[in-house]
Design a protein around this motif. Sequence first.
Motif, PDB file in Angstrom:
ATOM      1  N   LEU A 116       0.827  -1.217  -0.181  1.00 14.40           N
ATOM      2  CA  LEU A 116       0.101   0.020   0.053  1.00 14.40           C
ATOM      3  C   LEU A 116       0.949   1.337  -0.172  1.00 14.40           C
ATOM      4  O   LEU A 116       0.628   2.075  -0.667  1.00 14.40           O
ATOM      5  CB  LEU A 116      -0.885   0.022   1.214  1.00 14.40           C
ATOM      6  N   ASP A 117       1.911   1.321   0.678  1.00 16.30           N
ATOM      7  CA  ASP A 117       2.844   2.248   0.577  1.00 16.30           C
ATOM      8  C   ASP A 117       3.441   2.825  -0.626  1.00 16.30           C
ATOM      9  O   ASP A 117       3.385   3.909  -1.049  1.00 16.30           O
ATOM     10  CB  ASP A 117       4.022   2.014   1.842  1.00 16.30           C
ATOM     11  N   LEU A 118       3.735   1.483  -1.264  1.00 16.85           N
ATOM     12  CA  LEU A 118       4.350   1.772  -2.548  1.00 16.85           C
ATOM     13  C   LEU A 118       3.548   2.369  -3.672  1.00 16.85           C
ATOM     14  O   LEU A 118       3.579   3.264  -4.635  1.00 16.85           O
ATOM     15  CB  LEU A 118       4.979   0.314  -3.278  1.00 16.85           C
ATOM     16  N   VAL A 162       0.650   4.222  -2.677  1.00 16.37           N
ATOM     17  CA  VAL A 162       0.603   5.698  -2.495  1.00 16.37           C
ATOM     18  C   VAL A 162       1.685   6.538  -3.113  1.00 16.37           C
ATOM     19  O   VAL A 162       1.541   7.505  -3.831  1.00 16.37           O
ATOM     20  CB  VAL A 162       0.532   5.864  -0.886  1.00 16.37           C
ATOM     21  N   ASP A 163       2.870   6.112  -2.784  1.00 16.05           N
ATOM     22  CA  ASP A 163       4.084   7.036  -3.259  1.00 16.05           C
ATOM     23  C   ASP A 163       3.909   6.974  -4.817  1.00 16.05           C
ATOM     24  O   ASP A 163       4.378   7.997  -5.370  1.00 16.05           O
ATOM     25  CB  ASP A 163       5.541   6.057  -2.762  1.00 16.05           C
ATOM     26  N   ARG A 164       3.830   6.043  -5.652  1.00 15.86           N
ATOM     27  CA  ARG A 164       3.684   6.142  -6.885  1.00 15.86           C
ATOM     28  C   ARG A 164       2.362   6.662  -7.455  1.00 15.86           C
ATOM     29  O   ARG A 164       2.621   7.809  -8.312  1.00 15.86           O
ATOM     30  CB  ARG A 164       3.260   4.438  -7.475  1.00 15.86           C
ATOM     31  N   ALA A 165       1.382   6.810  -6.763  1.00  9.39           N
ATOM     32  CA  ALA A 165       0.122   7.552  -7.289  1.00  9.39           C
ATOM     33  C   ALA A 165       0.511   9.086  -7.013  1.00  9.39           C
ATOM     34  O   ALA A 165       0.296   9.759  -8.069  1.00  9.39           O
ATOM     35  CB  ALA A 165      -1.200   7.179  -6.556  1.00  9.39           C
ATOM     36  N   LEU A 193      -4.708  12.349   0.891  1.00  6.07           N
ATOM     37  CA  LEU A 193      -3.797  11.121   0.645  1.00  6.07           C
ATOM     38  C   LEU A 193      -2.475  11.303   0.973  1.00  6.07           C
ATOM     39  O   LEU A 193      -2.000  10.559   2.085  1.00  6.07           O
ATOM     40  CB  LEU A 193      -3.851  10.394  -0.793  1.00  6.07           C
ATOM     41  N   ALA A 194      -1.873  12.421   0.582  1.00  4.63           N
ATOM     42  CA  ALA A 194      -0.401  12.813   1.214  1.00  4.63           C
ATOM     43  C   ALA A 194      -0.764  13.187   2.768  1.00  4.63           C
ATOM     44  O   ALA A 194       0.268  12.638   3.230  1.00  4.63           O
ATOM     45  CB  ALA A 194       0.060  14.004   0.510  1.00  4.63           C
ATOM     46  N   ARG A 195      -1.668  13.773   3.153  1.00  2.00           N
ATOM     47  CA  ARG A 195      -1.764  14.403   4.627  1.00  2.00           C
ATOM     48  C   ARG A 195      -1.904  12.722   5.422  1.00  2.00           C
ATOM     49  O   ARG A 195      -1.576  12.781   6.543  1.00  2.00           O
ATOM     50  CB  ARG A 195      -2.780  15.265   4.687  1.00  2.00           C
ATOM     51  N   GLU A 196      -2.664  11.947   4.977  1.00  2.00           N
ATOM     52  CA  GLU A 196      -3.155  10.840   5.643  1.00  2.00           C
ATOM     53  C   GLU A 196      -1.781   9.782   5.910  1.00  2.00           C
ATOM     54  O   GLU A 196      -1.876   9.360   6.889  1.00  2.00           O
ATOM     55  CB  GLU A 196      -4.168  10.144   4.698  1.00  2.00           C
TER      56      GLU A 196
END
Length: 364
Positions: A192-194, A196-199, A224-227
């Motif tokens: 999930l972290d990957l 998020v970072d990719r998107a 999403l970035a703040r979450e």
Amino acid sequence: MELSPRSSAWLVDGAASTEADIYSTLALGLMAATTPAWTERYVKLLDTAIGRVLAERPVGTEARTDPLTAVDRFGFASRLVLLLGVRAAVCRDHAWSRLTFTAHSPTEFIWTPDEIANSVASRLQRPDGCTDGGRLNGSLLAAAALGLRLAGHSEPDQPWPMPDEHAGHAGHAERLCTILLISALAGEGQALDLLVDRALGEVVAALRTGGSVDGETAAVALALAREFDRNDIVRSLSERSNGRFEDEAAASHPTAAALAATSGPGRLRSLTHGIDQPLGAVVDLDEGVASLSRAEWIDGALLLRLLTVDEDPGAWMTFRITGAEPRLWYLTGIDRSWMDVTSSAVIMRVPRVSGTLELTPGSY
């Protein structure tokens, strides 16, 4: 974007689409989580939103068709179950023991919250029956699953399609919203972290190269970035827009911008654990006079941050604190404030000024 408890009514009045309803419902839940001792405001707003959905006839459904089970109208069921879930997380009472869909006269459709949850959970077992407008929307599936969890109802294992990192339009608002919702359901994990970072990286890259990013996508990317506490992404988004990123998003997609404004590290994920029931609640605060931007119990003390509409030190505002054990309280923070402790409530009288009150328990 400035967003306060007092100005949040437009989140209910202004939402006009499935996506806007999802954003506004999540924003109301996150705002309520910042003032857990003042649920009165957000219960009213959520009740208004639920009542509006019950009075709605989804586009394309006939008067004798049950809107909750209508074919190809899963957005209606998804929005409703998310609203009921957030409402349950904010206040676990039984105000909505029966829900009557009023826009479908002469046919009357009545459901209980458990019946609605069971129906939606059953549909999530077969996502091909969860289309809306002829397509399968991952954010609707995840929103419905989140609503079930918030309401304390078991949801199917991963009823949503995980967004494909190789899919086109990787920065599209719908995909970002799906990832945000999934994060609240799936918790933490490297995959999930990957994702998020990719998107988020693709949104920043589009801005860096002069590409176009619409306001809705920009706002959901901020949420999403703040979450996920990606401050570097938040800074990049702000820098690429000369600091006008949120204002521009608010102008075109205000409910998405409201979600961004209320987001914070792990805030949506923590909402799935429920809002801690306060030791006592603030009630009867006149919202035309003041609102609370903070209302929480910390180690037995109650902190209240009051925001007045028009300051007038010579005038007074009153409210009550119910559910707190009658005892001696030390009151600090706003001069000339006083209280009257009765067996049923603490009655507060405070000068009409903005400031922070702290009530600390003392000895008998």
